[in-house]
Design a protein around this motif. Structure first.
Motif, PDB file in Angstrom:
ATOM      1  N   LEU A   1       0.725  -1.331   0.009  1.00 11.72           N
ATOM      2  CA  LEU A   1       0.038   0.003  -0.095  1.00 11.72           C
ATOM      3  C   LEU A   1       0.910   1.253   0.056  1.00 11.72           C
ATOM      4  O   LEU A   1       0.464   2.111  -0.699  1.00 11.72           O
ATOM      5  CB  LEU A   1      -0.989  -0.139   1.334  1.00 11.72           C
ATOM      6  CG  LEU A   1      -2.145  -1.019   1.088  1.00 11.72           C
ATOM      7  CD1 LEU A   1      -3.048  -0.786   2.609  1.00 11.72           C
ATOM      8  CD2 LEU A   1      -3.093  -0.454   0.022  1.00 11.72           C
ATOM      9  N   LEU A   2       1.889   1.385   0.759  1.00 12.97           N
ATOM     10  CA  LEU A   2       2.894   2.337   0.631  1.00 12.97           C
ATOM     11  C   LEU A   2       3.392   2.674  -0.531  1.00 12.97           C
ATOM     12  O   LEU A   2       3.744   3.596  -1.056  1.00 12.97           O
ATOM     13  CB  LEU A   2       3.917   2.127   1.797  1.00 12.97           C
ATOM     14  CG  LEU A   2       3.235   2.090   3.194  1.00 12.97           C
ATOM     15  CD1 LEU A   2       4.459   1.828   4.445  1.00 12.97           C
ATOM     16  CD2 LEU A   2       2.765   3.692   3.457  1.00 12.97           C
ATOM     17  N   CYS A   3       3.504   1.419  -1.550  1.00 14.41           N
ATOM     18  CA  CYS A   3       4.078   1.531  -2.755  1.00 14.41           C
ATOM     19  C   CYS A   3       3.207   2.067  -3.789  1.00 14.41           C
ATOM     20  O   CYS A   3       3.364   1.970  -4.948  1.00 14.41           O
ATOM     21  CB  CYS A   3       4.804   0.259  -3.209  1.00 14.41           C
ATOM     22  SG  CYS A   3       6.234   0.063  -2.443  1.00 14.41           S
ATOM     23  N   GLY A   4       2.120   2.009  -3.235  1.00 17.41           N
ATOM     24  CA  GLY A   4       0.809   2.654  -4.198  1.00 17.41           C
ATOM     25  C   GLY A   4       0.207   1.435  -5.067  1.00 17.41           C
ATOM     26  O   GLY A   4      -0.423   1.633  -5.916  1.00 17.41           O
ATOM     27  N   VAL A   5       0.609   0.051  -4.706  1.00 15.82           N
ATOM     28  CA  VAL A   5       0.062  -0.986  -5.297  1.00 15.82           C
ATOM     29  C   VAL A   5      -1.243  -1.576  -4.808  1.00 15.82           C
ATOM     30  O   VAL A   5      -1.372  -1.635  -3.431  1.00 15.82           O
ATOM     31  CB  VAL A   5       1.248  -2.154  -5.107  1.00 15.82           C
ATOM     32  CG1 VAL A   5       0.550  -3.403  -5.838  1.00 15.82           C
ATOM     33  CG2 VAL A   5       2.354  -1.834  -5.953  1.00 15.82           C
ATOM     34  N   GLU A   6      -2.156  -1.749  -5.538  1.00 19.38           N
ATOM     35  CA  GLU A   6      -3.625  -2.056  -4.995  1.00 19.38           C
ATOM     36  C   GLU A   6      -3.977  -3.287  -4.734  1.00 19.38           C
ATOM     37  O   GLU A   6      -4.743  -3.762  -4.022  1.00 19.38           O
ATOM     38  CB  GLU A   6      -4.686  -1.323  -5.978  1.00 19.38           C
ATOM     39  CG  GLU A   6      -4.629   0.227  -6.070  1.00 19.38           C
ATOM     40  CD  GLU A   6      -5.621   0.811  -6.968  1.00 19.38           C
ATOM     41  OE1 GLU A   6      -6.262  -0.096  -7.697  1.00 19.38           O
ATOM     42  OE2 GLU A   6      -5.761   1.961  -6.960  1.00 19.38           O
ATOM     43  N   THR A   7      -3.268  -4.192  -5.729  1.00 15.85           N
ATOM     44  CA  THR A   7      -3.805  -5.727  -5.572  1.00 15.85           C
ATOM     45  C   THR A   7      -2.550  -6.845  -5.408  1.00 15.85           C
ATOM     46  O   THR A   7      -1.475  -6.499  -5.362  1.00 15.85           O
ATOM     47  CB  THR A   7      -4.397  -6.393  -7.046  1.00 15.85           C
ATOM     48  OG1 THR A   7      -3.532  -6.281  -7.905  1.00 15.85           O
ATOM     49  CG2 THR A   7      -5.622  -5.249  -7.325  1.00 15.85           C
ATOM     50  N   VAL A   8      -3.140  -8.027  -4.888  1.00 15.41           N
ATOM     51  CA  VAL A   8      -2.132  -8.827  -4.404  1.00 15.41           C
ATOM     52  C   VAL A   8      -1.208  -9.356  -5.836  1.00 15.41           C
ATOM     53  O   VAL A   8       0.057  -9.509  -5.789  1.00 15.41           O
ATOM     54  CB  VAL A   8      -2.682 -10.044  -3.844  1.00 15.41           C
ATOM     55  CG1 VAL A   8      -1.718 -11.292  -3.588  1.00 15.41           C
ATOM     56  CG2 VAL A   8      -3.327  -9.664  -2.400  1.00 15.41           C
TER      57      VAL A   8
ATOM     58  N   LEU B   1       6.131  -4.360  10.245  1.00 14.46           N
ATOM     59  CA  LEU B   1       5.523  -3.807  11.267  1.00 14.46           C
ATOM     60  C   LEU B   1       5.817  -2.419  11.285  1.00 14.46           C
ATOM     61  O   LEU B   1       4.770  -1.530  11.616  1.00 14.46           O
ATOM     62  CB  LEU B   1       5.988  -4.355  12.711  1.00 14.46           C
ATOM     63  CG  LEU B   1       5.419  -3.704  14.002  1.00 14.46           C
ATOM     64  CD1 LEU B   1       4.028  -3.869  13.958  1.00 14.46           C
ATOM     65  CD2 LEU B   1       5.868  -4.436  15.108  1.00 14.46           C
ATOM     66  N   ALA B   2       6.815  -1.791  10.962  1.00 21.69           N
ATOM     67  CA  ALA B   2       7.093  -0.309  10.789  1.00 21.69           C
ATOM     68  C   ALA B   2       6.174   0.159   9.780  1.00 21.69           C
ATOM     69  O   ALA B   2       5.748   1.345   9.879  1.00 21.69           O
ATOM     70  CB  ALA B   2       8.364  -0.248  10.416  1.00 21.69           C
ATOM     71  N   CYS B   3       6.010  -0.629   8.645  1.00 22.90           N
ATOM     72  CA  CYS B   3       5.060  -0.145   7.422  1.00 22.90           C
ATOM     73  C   CYS B   3       3.598  -0.040   8.124  1.00 22.90           C
ATOM     74  O   CYS B   3       3.089   1.013   7.684  1.00 22.90           O
ATOM     75  CB  CYS B   3       5.408  -0.989   6.369  1.00 22.90           C
ATOM     76  SG  CYS B   3       6.938  -0.914   5.465  1.00 22.90           S
ATOM     77  N   LEU B   4       3.253  -0.867   8.877  1.00 25.20           N
ATOM     78  CA  LEU B   4       2.089  -0.898   9.298  1.00 25.20           C
ATOM     79  C   LEU B   4       1.853   0.594  10.086  1.00 25.20           C
ATOM     80  O   LEU B   4       0.956   1.226  10.221  1.00 25.20           O
ATOM     81  CB  LEU B   4       1.597  -2.021  10.234  1.00 25.20           C
ATOM     82  CG  LEU B   4       0.238  -1.999  10.902  1.00 25.20           C
ATOM     83  CD1 LEU B   4       0.027  -3.649  11.374  1.00 25.20           C
ATOM     84  CD2 LEU B   4       0.154  -1.289  12.251  1.00 25.20           C
ATOM     85  N   ILE B   5       2.917   0.844  11.080  1.00 27.94           N
ATOM     86  CA  ILE B   5       2.593   1.994  11.887  1.00 27.94           C
ATOM     87  C   ILE B   5       2.728   3.331  11.014  1.00 27.94           C
ATOM     88  O   ILE B   5       1.957   4.446  11.361  1.00 27.94           O
ATOM     89  CB  ILE B   5       4.198   2.174  12.909  1.00 27.94           C
ATOM     90  CG1 ILE B   5       3.789   1.150  13.750  1.00 27.94           C
ATOM     91  CG2 ILE B   5       4.022   3.359  13.453  1.00 27.94           C
ATOM     92  CD1 ILE B   5       5.105   0.588  14.603  1.00 27.94           C
ATOM     93  N   GLU B   6       3.726   3.284   9.840  1.00 29.69           N
ATOM     94  CA  GLU B   6       3.631   4.389   9.201  1.00 29.69           C
ATOM     95  C   GLU B   6       2.171   4.491   8.231  1.00 29.69           C
ATOM     96  O   GLU B   6       1.926   5.475   8.175  1.00 29.69           O
ATOM     97  CB  GLU B   6       4.763   4.093   8.019  1.00 29.69           C
ATOM     98  CG  GLU B   6       4.757   5.168   6.811  1.00 29.69           C
ATOM     99  CD  GLU B   6       5.190   6.632   7.359  1.00 29.69           C
ATOM    100  OE1 GLU B   6       4.730   7.620   6.556  1.00 29.69           O
ATOM    101  OE2 GLU B   6       5.444   6.810   8.566  1.00 29.69           O
TER     102      GLU B   6
END
Length: 441
Positions: A277-284, A372-377
């Motif tokens: 999601l942080l990379c702007g990618v929408e699907t698996v 986990l850090a990406c989740l927090i961000e």
């Protein structure tokens, strides 16, 4: 063929799962029984099933053994459907059928619940366990043998929880002790684990597929080729699912298989969702075709999740199948949907792997802590759907405070704070993609 299986649930899942398996058994001359479906709610789907005399088409589409698969089967395992809200007598008459042996249920996670307002005299009782108790009581009065019950609801100990509810109704309704004994002695409540993505009625493709089929099928269903059904018990001699080549495992305990599924399948999803999601990618599927995210997934799965879980052939085969399932071009898995309630998901699916890895190797699994850090961000910078108190806490506190909050994670994660902070600094200073490259190096 005689009706030998009673199914609670008219929905897409069982029609793309168990009903498909029974159809295969019958066509392979390994079984000679059919399914009668009971709607646990006042569902109009019963009318559609009746109008089509139980017949429908199932498309299995996806990747299997590295190749794209698209296979259609006309399913003939269902004879009819009954709505107990419209014909309660027809429902109770099922108890008089001596050929009925198995009961399969999938009434959603909320289906196995006890309601003290249900009465034996209701036509029918509201809850699924109460309806089942009504049926079992009729069976008992008919002096017939009990059932083997496969609960497929997505809750822990699904069949045992169902049995608890049935026994509570028997006592609430002051039914005789002999009946209560009969429930335990004559019926087998088997916990199960089910795994198949059933994508249901393909609205956008229906007309095209009708042309291929040759008629309009209002019960048209679609699913992935992969399937797994782990069942506590062993009734292969009566229901030869494994003999038919199906991925059905008769087991003493479903717990190890659930652990495998949660750690590998769900853990991979949860590890990859926020970097994606942080990379702007929408699907698996897009993540699997991404130059940074696909290696990140492989690293998490094969270098950390599997070593922590145990690299048995069964676990490795399941992991390989998971990657094929993620790459299925017929399924559009949206990361936004997968991201719902991620604090509890991360706690259940990834933190046990982190703990096991530390215990086994004496160091933190850095890519999983990066996740986990990406989740927090993501929680701090985006609108998310989760427990509001958890969201507010993450948005308004430091990484040290967040990872020290045992109410969020059910444990103290402060030992990972230094590395999590380093990950966040990388994300903020170099961008998410450079940060992913860094963690992989």
């Amino acid at each position: 063929m005689k009706e030998k299986i009673l199914q609670f649930g008219t929905g897409n899942f069982l029609r793309g799962f168990a009903d498909d398996f029974i159809d295969k058994l019958n066509k392979d001359n390994l079984y000679d029984g059919k399914i009668v479906i009971v709607s646990p709610t006042d569902s109009k789907q019963v009318d559609v099933i009746q109008a089509q005399q139980g017949k429908y088409n199932l498309y299995l589409r996806g990747i299997k053994n590295g190749r794209e698969v698209c296979r259609r089967t006309e399913i003939h395992s269902v004879t009819r459907a009954i709505n107990p809200y419209r014909d309660f007598n027809a429902y109770l008459e099922l108890a008089q059928n001596p050929d009925l042996r198995f009961i399969i249920s999938n009434t959603t996670e909320a289906g196995i619940a006890f309601s003290p307002d249900d009465k034996l005299t209701d036509s029918p009782a509201k809850s699924f366990p109460a309806k089942l108790t009504q049926l079992l009581y009729e069976r008992y009065k008919a002096k017939l043998g009990g059932f083997v019950i496969f609960a497929c609801e997505l809750i822990d100990n699904n069949a045992k929880e169902l049995e608890k509810c049935v026994l509570k109704y028997a006592r609430l309704w002051n039914l005789e002790e002999d009946f209560i004994d009969w429930i335990g002695n004559e019926n087998k409540f088997c916990n199960t684990l089910v795994d198949r993505i059933v994508t249901g009625y393909p609205v956008d493709e229906a007309q095209t597929l009708f042309s291929e089929i040759g008629y309009e099928d209002k019960l048209l269903n679609t699913a992935e080729p992969y399937h797994l059904w782990v069942i506590e018990g062993d009734y292969e001699n009566e229901l030869p699912l494994s003999t038919a080549g199906l991925n059905v495992i008769w087991a003493d305990n479903v717990t190890p298989y659930k652990k495998m599924k949660v750690r590998i399948l769900n853990g991979s999803h949860t590890s990859l969702v926020f970097p994606s999601l942080l990379c702007g990618v929408e699907t698996v599927g897009e993540s699997l075709n991404d130059d940074e995210l696909n290696p990140f997934l492989d690293t998490c799965l094969f270098n950390y999740i599997l070593p922590a879980l145990g690299e048995s052939d069964e676990n490795r085969d399941f992991a390989s199948a998971v990657l094929e399932r993620f790459a299925n071009p017929y399924i559009k898995h949206m990361w936004k949907s997968i991201s719902l309630n991620s604090v509890s998901k991360f706690t259940a699916r990834v933190l046990p792997t982190i703990a096991d890895y530390i215990k086994k190797y004496g160091e933190i699994p850095k890519p999983l802590v990066f996740s986990l850090a990406c989740l927090i961000e993501y929680y701090q910078t985006n609108d998310v759907s989760d427990d509001q108190s958890a969201v507010d806490y993450i948005k308004n506190h430091s990484v040290n405070d967040i990872l020290s909050n045992t109410e969020l994670w059910n444990c103290d994660l402060s030992s990972m704070s230094a590395f999590a902070n380093e990950c966040l600094e990388r994300i903020l200073n170099t961008g998410i993609r450079e940060a992913v490259k860094w963690i992989l190096s």
